[in-house]
Design a protein around this motif. Sequence first.
Motif, PDB file in Angstrom:
ATOM      1  N   SER A 256       0.861  -1.177   0.000  1.00  0.00           N
ATOM      2  CA  SER A 256       0.000   0.000   0.000  1.00  0.00           C
ATOM      3  C   SER A 256       0.898   1.227   0.000  1.00  0.00           C
ATOM      4  O   SER A 256       1.608   1.489   0.961  1.00  0.00           O
ATOM      5  N   MET A 257       0.870   1.973  -1.106  1.00  0.00           N
ATOM      6  CA  MET A 257       1.734   3.138  -1.241  1.00  0.00           C
ATOM      7  C   MET A 257       0.896   4.413  -1.281  1.00  0.00           C
ATOM      8  O   MET A 257      -0.164   4.455  -1.889  1.00  0.00           O
ATOM      9  N   THR A 258       1.393   5.453  -0.605  1.00  0.00           N
ATOM     10  CA  THR A 258       0.751   6.755  -0.613  1.00  0.00           C
ATOM     11  C   THR A 258       1.728   7.769  -1.191  1.00  0.00           C
ATOM     12  O   THR A 258       2.908   7.764  -0.833  1.00  0.00           O
ATOM     13  N   ILE A 259       1.242   8.626  -2.074  1.00  0.00           N
ATOM     14  CA  ILE A 259       2.082   9.651  -2.686  1.00  0.00           C
ATOM     15  C   ILE A 259       1.503  11.020  -2.364  1.00  0.00           C
ATOM     16  O   ILE A 259       0.351  11.316  -2.678  1.00  0.00           O
ATOM     17  N   GLY A 260       2.310  11.856  -1.697  1.00  0.00           N
ATOM     18  CA  GLY A 260       1.973  13.263  -1.504  1.00  0.00           C
ATOM     19  C   GLY A 260       2.606  14.052  -2.635  1.00  0.00           C
ATOM     20  O   GLY A 260       3.811  13.942  -2.867  1.00  0.00           O
ATOM     21  N   LEU A 274       8.729  22.874  -2.084  1.00  0.00           N
ATOM     22  CA  LEU A 274       7.956  21.835  -2.769  1.00  0.00           C
ATOM     23  C   LEU A 274       8.061  20.499  -2.038  1.00  0.00           C
ATOM     24  O   LEU A 274       7.077  19.759  -1.913  1.00  0.00           O
ATOM     25  N   PHE A 275       9.265  20.196  -1.538  1.00  0.00           N
ATOM     26  CA  PHE A 275       9.472  18.935  -0.819  1.00  0.00           C
ATOM     27  C   PHE A 275       8.648  18.921   0.466  1.00  0.00           C
ATOM     28  O   PHE A 275       7.996  17.927   0.800  1.00  0.00           O
ATOM     29  N   TRP A 276       8.669  20.037   1.200  1.00  0.00           N
ATOM     30  CA  TRP A 276       7.872  20.145   2.431  1.00  0.00           C
ATOM     31  C   TRP A 276       6.386  19.986   2.111  1.00  0.00           C
ATOM     32  O   TRP A 276       5.646  19.317   2.836  1.00  0.00           O
ATOM     33  N   MET A 277       5.947  20.609   1.008  1.00  0.00           N
ATOM     34  CA  MET A 277       4.542  20.527   0.605  1.00  0.00           C
ATOM     35  C   MET A 277       4.138  19.076   0.322  1.00  0.00           C
ATOM     36  O   MET A 277       3.079  18.603   0.767  1.00  0.00           O
ATOM     37  N   ALA A 278       4.996  18.345  -0.410  1.00  0.00           N
ATOM     38  CA  ALA A 278       4.696  16.945  -0.734  1.00  0.00           C
ATOM     39  C   ALA A 278       4.637  16.101   0.530  1.00  0.00           C
ATOM     40  O   ALA A 278       3.765  15.232   0.681  1.00  0.00           O
ATOM     41  N   GLN A 279       5.561  16.347   1.456  1.00  0.00           N
ATOM     42  CA  GLN A 279       5.598  15.578   2.702  1.00  0.00           C
ATOM     43  C   GLN A 279       4.351  15.845   3.545  1.00  0.00           C
ATOM     44  O   GLN A 279       3.747  14.915   4.100  1.00  0.00           O
ATOM     45  N   GLN A 280       3.937  17.114   3.633  1.00  0.00           N
ATOM     46  CA  GLN A 280       2.737  17.449   4.398  1.00  0.00           C
ATOM     47  C   GLN A 280       1.490  16.810   3.796  1.00  0.00           C
ATOM     48  O   GLN A 280       0.629  16.306   4.521  1.00  0.00           O
ATOM     49  N   ARG A 281       1.413  16.798   2.481  1.00  0.00           N
ATOM     50  CA  ARG A 281       0.234  16.214   1.840  1.00  0.00           C
ATOM     51  C   ARG A 281       0.213  14.705   2.007  1.00  0.00           C
ATOM     52  O   ARG A 281      -0.868  14.111   2.103  1.00  0.00           O
ATOM     53  N   ASN A 282       1.374  14.080   2.054  1.00  0.00           N
ATOM     54  CA  ASN A 282       1.414  12.653   2.340  1.00  0.00           C
ATOM     55  C   ASN A 282       0.826  12.366   3.724  1.00  0.00           C
ATOM     56  O   ASN A 282       0.150  11.357   3.932  1.00  0.00           O
ATOM     57  N   GLU A 283       1.052  13.284   4.667  1.00  0.00           N
ATOM     58  CA  GLU A 283       0.547  13.089   6.030  1.00  0.00           C
ATOM     59  C   GLU A 283      -0.969  13.239   6.120  1.00  0.00           C
ATOM     60  O   GLU A 283      -1.568  12.829   7.111  1.00  0.00           O
ATOM     61  N   TRP A 284      -1.593  13.818   5.088  1.00  0.00           N
ATOM     62  CA  TRP A 284      -3.062  13.906   5.106  1.00  0.00           C
ATOM     63  C   TRP A 284      -3.700  12.537   5.001  1.00  0.00           C
ATOM     64  O   TRP A 284      -4.921  12.402   5.160  1.00  0.00           O
ATOM     65  N   LYS A 285      -2.888  11.507   4.729  1.00  0.00           N
ATOM     66  CA  LYS A 285      -3.433  10.139   4.695  1.00  0.00           C
ATOM     67  C   LYS A 285      -4.019   9.760   6.053  1.00  0.00           C
ATOM     68  O   LYS A 285      -4.820   8.825   6.144  1.00  0.00           O
ATOM     69  N   PHE A 286      -3.615  10.484   7.105  1.00  0.00           N
ATOM     70  CA  PHE A 286      -4.178  10.225   8.437  1.00  0.00           C
ATOM     71  C   PHE A 286      -5.702  10.309   8.380  1.00  0.00           C
ATOM     72  O   PHE A 286      -6.400   9.512   9.016  1.00  0.00           O
ATOM     73  N   LEU A 288      -7.453  10.753   5.155  1.00  0.00           N
ATOM     74  CA  LEU A 288      -7.968  10.285   3.865  1.00  0.00           C
ATOM     75  C   LEU A 288      -7.748   8.804   3.617  1.00  0.00           C
ATOM     76  O   LEU A 288      -8.376   8.211   2.743  1.00  0.00           O
ATOM     77  N   GLY A 289      -6.815   8.180   4.378  1.00  0.00           N
ATOM     78  CA  GLY A 289      -6.499   6.770   4.178  1.00  0.00           C
ATOM     79  C   GLY A 289      -5.264   6.599   3.302  1.00  0.00           C
ATOM     80  O   GLY A 289      -4.828   7.525   2.610  1.00  0.00           O
ATOM     81  N   THR A 290      -4.690   5.404   3.315  1.00  0.00           N
ATOM     82  CA  THR A 290      -3.475   5.117   2.562  1.00  0.00           C
ATOM     83  C   THR A 290      -3.808   4.601   1.160  1.00  0.00           C
ATOM     84  O   THR A 290      -4.966   4.385   0.826  1.00  0.00           O
ATOM     85  N   GLY A 291      -2.747   4.402   0.363  1.00  0.00           N
ATOM     86  CA  GLY A 291      -2.925   3.863  -0.977  1.00  0.00           C
ATOM     87  C   GLY A 291      -3.498   4.868  -1.958  1.00  0.00           C
ATOM     88  O   GLY A 291      -4.172   4.495  -2.908  1.00  0.00           O
ATOM     89  N   LYS A 292      -3.224   6.170  -1.744  1.00  0.00           N
ATOM     90  CA  LYS A 292      -3.796   7.226  -2.568  1.00  0.00           C
ATOM     91  C   LYS A 292      -2.706   8.183  -3.061  1.00  0.00           C
ATOM     92  O   LYS A 292      -1.598   8.212  -2.528  1.00  0.00           O
ATOM     93  N   VAL A 293      -3.070   8.970  -4.068  1.00  0.00           N
ATOM     94  CA  VAL A 293      -2.275  10.128  -4.471  1.00  0.00           C
ATOM     95  C   VAL A 293      -2.983  11.355  -3.904  1.00  0.00           C
ATOM     96  O   VAL A 293      -4.171  11.569  -4.170  1.00  0.00           O
ATOM     97  N   SER A 385      -0.084   6.507  18.600  1.00  0.00           N
ATOM     98  CA  SER A 385       0.887   7.293  17.829  1.00  0.00           C
ATOM     99  C   SER A 385       1.519   6.476  16.714  1.00  0.00           C
ATOM    100  O   SER A 385       1.965   7.031  15.707  1.00  0.00           O
ATOM    101  N   GLN A 386       1.575   5.168  16.879  1.00  0.00           N
ATOM    102  CA  GLN A 386       2.192   4.305  15.874  1.00  0.00           C
ATOM    103  C   GLN A 386       1.258   4.011  14.696  1.00  0.00           C
ATOM    104  O   GLN A 386       1.709   3.492  13.671  1.00  0.00           O
ATOM    105  N   LEU A 387      -0.020   4.347  14.838  1.00  0.00           N
ATOM    106  CA  LEU A 387      -0.988   4.057  13.788  1.00  0.00           C
ATOM    107  C   LEU A 387      -0.987   5.170  12.741  1.00  0.00           C
ATOM    108  O   LEU A 387      -0.799   6.340  13.063  1.00  0.00           O
ATOM    109  N   LEU A 388      -1.215   4.799  11.482  1.00  0.00           N
ATOM    110  CA  LEU A 388      -1.055   5.737  10.371  1.00  0.00           C
ATOM    111  C   LEU A 388      -2.284   6.589  10.110  1.00  0.00           C
ATOM    112  O   LEU A 388      -2.166   7.730   9.678  1.00  0.00           O
ATOM    113  N   THR A 389      -3.474   6.047  10.339  1.00  0.00           N
ATOM    114  CA  THR A 389      -4.690   6.758   9.951  1.00  0.00           C
ATOM    115  C   THR A 389      -5.699   6.767  11.090  1.00  0.00           C
ATOM    116  O   THR A 389      -5.636   5.958  12.025  1.00  0.00           O
TER     117      THR A 389
END
Length: 522
Positions: A256-260, A274-286, A288-293, A385-389
């Motif tokens: 299961s891969m997530t791309i910010g 741009l790198f910070w922006m991508a990293q922050q958007r990846n954290e929105w998986k909390f 939105l769920g994983t396995g998404k762009v 804290s160890q859980l992703l979403t």
Amino acid sequence: MHTLMLVEDELIEMELLEQYVPWHEMGITLVGSARNGLEALRKLDSLSPDIVLTDVRMPLMDGLEFARQIRLMNKNIKIIFLSGHNEFQYIKAALTVEAVGYLLKPIDMDELRELIITVKQKCEEDTITHQNLAAAKDRLLLKWLTEKDENLSRQWEAQLFRLPLPLPEQACYIAAYVTVDGEYGQQPSELSSASLLVAGLQKRIELTADHVTSVETGEYSLGLIVMSHTPIPELAHKSFWRNLLSSIPEPFSSASMTIGLSDAGVSVQELPRLFWMAQQRNEWKFFLGTGKVIDGGDRMEPVHTDLKPETYASELCRALADTDERKAGGIIAEYTDILRSTGVGKNSVISQLLGLLTGVEHEFASLLASAGELQLFGNHWERLSQLLTIGDMQQYLLDICAEMISMLRTRAGSPAQKLLTRIDELIQDRFSTPLTVEEIAREVFLSPNYVRTLYKEATGETILEAITRTRIEHATRLLGDKALKIHQISRAAGYESVSYFCSVFLKHKGCSPNEYRKKFIL
């Protein structure tokens, strides 16, 4: 083994070099040959030799011009010249193209062996240098992209751009932050780690981009810096990355891969942002769920809410006491849905869920203690804290409630528990009346002393304490109805004296009923 390409126009010389020189014993693998420099130049990319042994004089393109073309294409290839002419101008010309050796025909085998040893050493030195340089680039790039201090960021940038980098000042830049995410309660498998996926991802992206640089940030995460000379390339669109996720080859397709995904930038100086922006958007998986762009269109603006976990904890405890797993699940789902809609940070969500769990733990502390299951309520903060979403956290709460209900059902089957359940029912039915231990004892056909002892040993509190707790819980719920006066709530909770009710409420809640209503009731 190092690889070698032969370039010789004379058939006899070529046969001698191919058939009679013990290349394998020298640690060399022949990868191909050519009859002149022009033919060799066409084969160079596909053969990718470490070493080229070439004659000087050949038709169409001689060895010296061939060597000059090699230097334009790949400065790391080691060139050895072969000639039957022991003339100074050839040696001088060999130096201008940075040849590593010069052999005269006919070849002296000992001389060839010594030269091959020297060339192999130079190849290995170049490999080490290249690896060290690549590692230095990776370290500096990661520091520059992730540094929060502006002064340090400028220092890393200055050091980084002293090195040769395929990153022009002006181009279209996009950052992607990729994580390999484990399922609830599991880590990603070793096979699916980001380091193993990066090569495949990079090759596929390079079909569209002009350049891709990967930055490993952890065992299961990496950043991608994508550069294109096209102003708005295909890879600036979310659909490109969705297709990339949907076509991951085996053995990684189960990961299961997530791309910010960042917005597009037009300057290399924008890369840290741009790198910070991508990293922050990846954290929105909390949320939105994983396995998404996830890109800017998925933005969640935090919404303030004065959500109180006490109300939901009380409802959840009643559902657990009734061993109603479906109702308990519904309460947890409603609570987590509200938290999800707020878009607040992960730590804020954990704090809210801890409030819910604390209420359950307090309500069933005696049950947990008597069953030896206190470890069920361990370090919730660490586990959550160890859980992703937030979905994983919801499942965590459901698992705990399922264990609680299982314990309650097991305990409810014993005669003693049936008696305790009957006592609790009497308290719930008659707490608003002047209920006494003697009255309860008569109802269950036992002596008051036995009822007191049994209840205290089983629950950790006296019957009078249970009655008081029930009355205060009922009063707390009634305080939510602002149309009710305090004296009305006092009588409904079983207290004729308002002043006594207020003193008992203060003892249990730390504030008066009016203060509680102002602080905690919207």
